[in-house]
Write a protein that holds these residues in place. Structure first.
Motif, PDB file in Angstrom:
ATOM      1  N   GLU A   1       0.833  -1.206   0.000  1.00 51.52           N
ATOM      2  CA  GLU A   1       0.000   0.000   0.000  1.00 51.52           C
ATOM      3  C   GLU A   1       0.869   1.258   0.000  1.00 51.52           C
ATOM      4  O   GLU A   1       0.586   2.224  -0.718  1.00 51.52           O
ATOM      5  N   ASP A   2       1.947   1.239   0.784  1.00 52.03           N
ATOM      6  CA  ASP A   2       2.865   2.385   0.837  1.00 52.03           C
ATOM      7  C   ASP A   2       3.529   2.618  -0.517  1.00 52.03           C
ATOM      8  O   ASP A   2       3.700   3.759  -0.955  1.00 52.03           O
ATOM      9  N   VAL A   3       3.914   1.524  -1.181  1.00 56.22           N
ATOM     10  CA  VAL A   3       4.538   1.639  -2.506  1.00 56.22           C
ATOM     11  C   VAL A   3       3.565   2.276  -3.490  1.00 56.22           C
ATOM     12  O   VAL A   3       3.923   3.182  -4.251  1.00 56.22           O
ATOM     13  N   ASN A   4       2.319   1.819  -3.468  1.00 52.77           N
ATOM     14  CA  ASN A   4       1.306   2.347  -4.390  1.00 52.77           C
ATOM     15  C   ASN A   4       1.023   3.827  -4.144  1.00 52.77           C
ATOM     16  O   ASN A   4       0.705   4.572  -5.076  1.00 52.77           O
ATOM     17  N   LYS A   5       1.146   4.242  -2.882  1.00 52.20           N
ATOM     18  CA  LYS A   5       0.878   5.639  -2.528  1.00 52.20           C
ATOM     19  C   LYS A   5       2.116   6.526  -2.678  1.00 52.20           C
ATOM     20  O   LYS A   5       2.021   7.748  -2.552  1.00 52.20           O
ATOM     21  N   GLY A   6       3.270   5.895  -2.913  1.00 54.19           N
ATOM     22  CA  GLY A   6       4.505   6.664  -3.020  1.00 54.19           C
ATOM     23  C   GLY A   6       5.038   7.121  -1.678  1.00 54.19           C
ATOM     24  O   GLY A   6       5.824   8.062  -1.586  1.00 54.19           O
ATOM     25  N   VAL A   7       4.614   6.428  -0.612  1.00 54.26           N
ATOM     26  CA  VAL A   7       5.062   6.754   0.744  1.00 54.26           C
ATOM     27  C   VAL A   7       6.386   6.047   1.014  1.00 54.26           C
ATOM     28  O   VAL A   7       6.581   4.905   0.589  1.00 54.26           O
ATOM     29  N   VAL A   8       7.307   6.725   1.724  1.00 51.56           N
ATOM     30  CA  VAL A   8       8.617   6.136   2.009  1.00 51.56           C
ATOM     31  C   VAL A   8       8.471   4.823   2.772  1.00 51.56           C
ATOM     32  O   VAL A   8       9.133   3.838   2.472  1.00 51.56           O
ATOM     33  N   GLY A   9       7.612   4.797   3.785  1.00 49.34           N
ATOM     34  CA  GLY A   9       7.249   3.544   4.450  1.00 49.34           C
ATOM     35  C   GLY A   9       8.293   2.890   5.318  1.00 49.34           C
ATOM     36  O   GLY A   9       8.332   1.668   5.434  1.00 49.34           O
ATOM     37  N   GLU A  10       9.144   3.703   5.974  1.00 43.46           N
ATOM     38  CA  GLU A  10      10.164   3.097   6.840  1.00 43.46           C
ATOM     39  C   GLU A  10       9.546   2.416   8.063  1.00 43.46           C
ATOM     40  O   GLU A  10      10.088   1.443   8.592  1.00 43.46           O
ATOM     41  N   VAL A  11       8.379   2.914   8.496  1.00 41.38           N
ATOM     42  CA  VAL A  11       7.710   2.310   9.655  1.00 41.38           C
ATOM     43  C   VAL A  11       7.181   0.919   9.293  1.00 41.38           C
ATOM     44  O   VAL A  11       7.343  -0.039  10.053  1.00 41.38           O
ATOM     45  N   SER A  12       6.569   0.805   8.118  1.00 39.18           N
ATOM     46  CA  SER A  12       6.061  -0.495   7.663  1.00 39.18           C
ATOM     47  C   SER A  12       7.195  -1.503   7.516  1.00 39.18           C
ATOM     48  O   SER A  12       7.047  -2.681   7.845  1.00 39.18           O
ATOM     49  N   ASP A  13       8.330  -1.022   7.031  1.00 40.20           N
ATOM     50  CA  ASP A  13       9.510  -1.877   6.883  1.00 40.20           C
ATOM     51  C   ASP A  13       9.953  -2.398   8.247  1.00 40.20           C
ATOM     52  O   ASP A  13      10.212  -3.596   8.425  1.00 40.20           O
ATOM     53  N   LEU A  14      10.024  -1.491   9.214  1.00 44.25           N
ATOM     54  CA  LEU A  14      10.453  -1.854  10.565  1.00 44.25           C
ATOM     55  C   LEU A  14       9.501  -2.880  11.183  1.00 44.25           C
ATOM     56  O   LEU A  14       9.931  -3.864  11.794  1.00 44.25           O
ATOM     57  N   ILE A  15       8.202  -2.664  10.999  1.00 42.04           N
ATOM     58  CA  ILE A  15       7.193  -3.565  11.564  1.00 42.04           C
ATOM     59  C   ILE A  15       7.274  -4.949  10.915  1.00 42.04           C
ATOM     60  O   ILE A  15       7.118  -5.979  11.580  1.00 42.04           O
ATOM     61  N   PHE A  16       7.531  -4.981   9.604  1.00 38.52           N
ATOM     62  CA  PHE A  16       7.657  -6.262   8.900  1.00 38.52           C
ATOM     63  C   PHE A  16       8.818  -7.078   9.471  1.00 38.52           C
ATOM     64  O   PHE A  16       8.685  -8.274   9.756  1.00 38.52           O
ATOM     65  N   HIS A  17       9.968  -6.425   9.642  1.00 43.83           N
ATOM     66  CA  HIS A  17      11.133  -7.128  10.177  1.00 43.83           C
ATOM     67  C   HIS A  17      10.898  -7.560  11.624  1.00 43.83           C
ATOM     68  O   HIS A  17      11.356  -8.630  12.038  1.00 43.83           O
ATOM     69  N   HIS A  18      10.188  -6.739  12.368  1.00 43.70           N
ATOM     70  CA  HIS A  18       9.867  -7.105  13.751  1.00 43.70           C
ATOM     71  C   HIS A  18       8.944  -8.327  13.771  1.00 43.70           C
ATOM     72  O   HIS A  18       9.089  -9.208  14.628  1.00 43.70           O
ATOM     73  N   ALA A  19       8.020  -8.386  12.819  1.00 41.90           N
ATOM     74  CA  ALA A  19       7.101  -9.527  12.737  1.00 41.90           C
ATOM     75  C   ALA A  19       7.862 -10.825  12.455  1.00 41.90           C
ATOM     76  O   ALA A  19       7.480 -11.897  12.940  1.00 41.90           O
ATOM     77  N   ILE A  20       8.936 -10.724  11.693  1.00 41.85           N
ATOM     78  CA  ILE A  20       9.757 -11.906  11.407  1.00 41.85           C
ATOM     79  C   ILE A  20      10.431 -12.401  12.688  1.00 41.85           C
ATOM     80  O   ILE A  20      10.449 -13.602  12.973  1.00 41.85           O
ATOM     81  N   THR A  21      10.969 -11.471  13.470  1.00 40.02           N
ATOM     82  CA  THR A  21      11.632 -11.886  14.715  1.00 40.02           C
ATOM     83  C   THR A  21      10.627 -12.486  15.694  1.00 40.02           C
ATOM     84  O   THR A  21      10.959 -13.412  16.436  1.00 40.02           O
ATOM     85  N   GLU A  22       9.405 -11.980  15.681  1.00 43.35           N
ATOM     86  CA  GLU A  22       8.367 -12.559  16.543  1.00 43.35           C
ATOM     87  C   GLU A  22       8.058 -13.991  16.105  1.00 43.35           C
ATOM     88  O   GLU A  22       7.826 -14.870  16.940  1.00 43.35           O
ATOM     89  N   ALA A  23       8.076 -14.212  14.794  1.00 46.23           N
ATOM     90  CA  ALA A  23       7.804 -15.553  14.265  1.00 46.23           C
ATOM     91  C   ALA A  23       8.933 -16.527  14.589  1.00 46.23           C
ATOM     92  O   ALA A  23       8.742 -17.748  14.552  1.00 46.23           O
ATOM     93  N   ALA A  24      10.116 -15.994  14.923  1.00 49.43           N
ATOM     94  CA  ALA A  24      11.241 -16.855  15.304  1.00 49.43           C
ATOM     95  C   ALA A  24      11.072 -17.397  16.722  1.00 49.43           C
ATOM     96  O   ALA A  24      11.733 -18.361  17.111  1.00 49.43           O
ATOM     97  N   HIS A  25      10.198 -16.761  17.497  1.00 49.04           N
ATOM     98  CA  HIS A  25       9.870 -17.200  18.860  1.00 49.04           C
ATOM     99  C   HIS A  25      11.112 -17.341  19.750  1.00 49.04           C
ATOM    100  O   HIS A  25      11.346 -18.381  20.369  1.00 49.04           O
TER     101      HIS A  25
END
Length: 239
Positions: free
Chosen positions: A136-160
């Motif tokens: 969604e950020d890409v489509n809107k042309g938003v830099v989206g550093e927060v979404s990037d950070l949250i995505f990587h955090h979600a991966i670490t959560e999945a590592a348990h």
């Protein structure tokens, strides 16, 4: 051939580096008492004010504790101390930022592999939401550093692994400003946001397919690409 001006370190920063090095190598342990300001100044052949400033800097980031009437002692390091140490390092030099990037590669590549092995249904739903937000950020042309950070955090959560999550969060929080610059620079190149999204999509797909080897490969590809852009940003900004 172009040379960049040398930025000399302040004396107190040299003292800070020496003391941090001694702690890292185990020459100084938690609870150890440091030399009084005057005595350390004599040994280092520097002014007492430089030692005082170094002690204050180390106390501010939680590495040492100054006790009135008792002296100066090395503290036990906790998660907050780790974050403060990394933040101080980033403030004092470009080399430390590159070292943090190396640390991020070492940790996040294995985090992606663990996520591929330990992914739960809830983790899957969360990762998909994060990826959709990035799209969604890409489509809107938003830099989206927060979404990037949250995505990587979600991966670490999945590592348990709770410790892994805290360490990666510390590194990510420390580098937040620099990573925003990276994404802004990436968005200056046509098609680059789509490439960046594609890299995250490949990481996501490898984790969903429960393929640790492919997850490592996809994460490495993404982090190396990000590292190259960050180096360009730092060189241009002369960090």
């Amino acid at each position: 051939m172009e040379f960049k001006p040398i930025k000399p370190k302040k004396i107190y920063e040299e003292i800070v580096d020496q003391l941090k090095g001694m702690i890292t190598r185990g020459e100084l342990s938690p609870g150890d008492k440091l030399l009084p300001e005057r005595e350390l100044a004599d040994q280092l052949q520097v002014g007492r004010s430089a030692v005082r400033e170094a002690y204050r800097a180390l106390e501010a980031i939680g590495i040492i504790e100054i006790r009135a009437g008792e002296g100066t002692f090395v503290r036990e390091l906790n998660t907050k101390s780790m974050t403060d140490i990394m933040s101080f390092a980033v403030i004092t030099g470009k080399g430390a930022i590159l070292e943090l990037l190396e640390l991020r590669k070492i940790i996040e590549i294995e985090a992606a592999a663990l996520a591929a092995e330990r992914l739960t249904k809830d983790n899957l739903i969360n990762l998909k939401k994060c990826l959709d937000k990035m799209k969604e950020d890409v489509n809107k042309g938003v830099v989206g550093e927060v979404s990037d950070l949250i995505f990587h955090h979600a991966i670490t959560e999945a590592a348990h692994n709770s410790l892994l999550t805290r360490v990666i969060s510390s590194v990510s929080d420390t580098m937040k400003t620099e990573m925003k610059k990276v994404r802004e620079r990436m968005y200056e190149t046509p098609g680059r946001p789509e490439i960046l999204y594609k890299q995250h999509e490949e990481i996501y797909q490898a984790i969903v397919n429960r393929d640790p080897a492919e997850a490592r490969k996809a994460m490495l590809n993404h982090l190396v690409s990000t590292e190259q852009v960050l180096i360009q940003v730092m060189n241009k900004d002369k960090i």
